[in-house]
Scaffold this motif. Structure first.
Motif, mmCIF file in Angstrom:
data_model
loop_
_atom_site.group_PDB
_atom_site.id
_atom_site.type_symbol
_atom_site.label_atom_id
_atom_site.label_comp_id
_atom_site.label_asym_id
_atom_site.label_seq_id
_atom_site.Cartn_x
_atom_site.Cartn_y
_atom_site.Cartn_z
ATOM 1 N N GLN A 1 13.260 29.259 79.865
ATOM 2 C CA GLN A 1 14.019 30.336 79.263
ATOM 3 C C GLN A 1 15.122 31.015 79.627
ATOM 4 O O GLN A 1 15.886 31.524 78.972
ATOM 5 N N GLU B 1 3.073 29.558 81.285
ATOM 6 C CA GLU B 1 4.091 30.559 81.106
ATOM 7 C C GLU B 1 5.137 30.753 82.304
ATOM 8 O O GLU B 1 6.158 31.018 81.991
ATOM 9 N N TYR C 1 5.912 21.346 73.400
ATOM 10 C CA TYR C 1 6.715 22.920 73.913
ATOM 11 C C TYR C 1 8.288 22.600 73.185
ATOM 12 O O TYR C 1 8.769 23.570 73.484
ATOM 13 N N LEU D 1 10.611 20.957 74.716
ATOM 14 C CA LEU D 1 11.525 21.171 75.866
ATOM 15 C C LEU D 1 12.184 19.598 75.983
ATOM 16 O O LEU D 1 11.713 18.743 75.904
ATOM 17 N N LEU E 1 7.617 27.963 81.171
ATOM 18 C CA LEU E 1 8.178 28.444 80.147
ATOM 19 C C LEU E 1 8.959 29.483 80.268
ATOM 20 O O LEU E 1 10.368 29.552 79.670
#
Length: 246
Positions: free
Chosen positions: A107, A100, A132, A134, A103
């Motif tokens: 974001q 996280e 993910y 990405l 991530l």
């Protein structure tokens, strides 16, 4: 070109083998390499002596050096199997900790600078990015001959990760990726261009590249570290660190 030919042969043979057999062959080849590659063996033992300190016994140094050879051989097995292993299967072999942090940084839309080291299996922590969704670019050494470099890139880009060879255009391409809100990854423990910062490292002076820090400062993007640990039975533990505030 001999290395290129051997890589092409291995890329054809290794994916056809059961993974336990492939790792067994890696162990056997690591044992042979440890015995025959005298210069590399001396370098690894010397490095381990710095890391473990003056109290390390010869047996301990040898055991750790053999472990480094084994890890390197297993990394080659994993490398040759990248295209034939699905992104989901790669992810299933990993215990991921604190993803996280990465991530949440991604974001924000400012891009992310991800940094790691030649530790465990670097490819594994990059390849799972496909799970993910990405966009990740990796700064990579431009090895020779060119045919070998292109082959290595094709192997590693099979799940959507893209590679930027270190050179005159690397910074411009990295900045463009950051402007698009994408991630740029690079190891921070090997000074390929000789412009690093001299720092104390296990009792010696070592040149450490500053590119990831410079890129994060210049763009304002978060800097996230992460490392991939090789576990037993072909599994990995990938640990993302919290953002390093510069």
């Amino acid at each position: 070109m001999l290395k290129y030919v051997l890589f092409r042969i291995a890329a054809w043979v290794v994916p056809a083998l059961p993974l336990p057999l492939a790792y067994w062959l890696a162990s056997a080849s690591a044992t042979v390499s440890y015995r025959l590659a005298a210069r590399s063996r001396r370098n690894v033992v010397s490095n381990m002596r710095h890391v473990l300190g003056p109290g390390a016994t010869p047996d301990t140094l040898e055991r750790m050096a053999r472990g480094a050879f084994y890890t390197n051989a297993c990394n080659y097995i994993d490398f040759f199997r990248i295209p034939s292993t699905s992104a989901a299967a790669l992810r299933a072999r990993c215990d991921v900790i604190n993803d996280e942090a990465f991530l949440n940084a991604y974001q924000r839309g400012k891009g992310v600078v991800f940094t790691s080291a030649h530790f465990g299996n670097m490819d594994q922590s990059i390849q799972i990015a496909a799970n993910y969704n990405l966009k990740v670019w990796v700064l990579s050494e431009h090895v020779q001959p060119e045919a070998l470099f292109q082959f290595v890139v094709r192997q590693r880009e099979s799940h959507g990760v893209r590679f930027i060879p270190v050179g005159p255009r690397a910074l411009r391409e990295a900045l463009q990726a950051m402007k698009r809100g994408e991630a740029v990854a690079a190891v921070a423990d090997r000074d390929l261009q000789g412009h690093g910062l001299e720092v104390p490292f296990f009792g010696e002076s070592a040149s450490i590249p500053t590119g990831v820090v410079d890129l994060a400062i210049h763009t304002g993007a978060p800097l996230i570290p992460g490392f991939c640990y090789r576990l037993a039975r072909g599994r990995f533990r990938i640990e993302f660190g919290d953002e390093i505030v510069l």
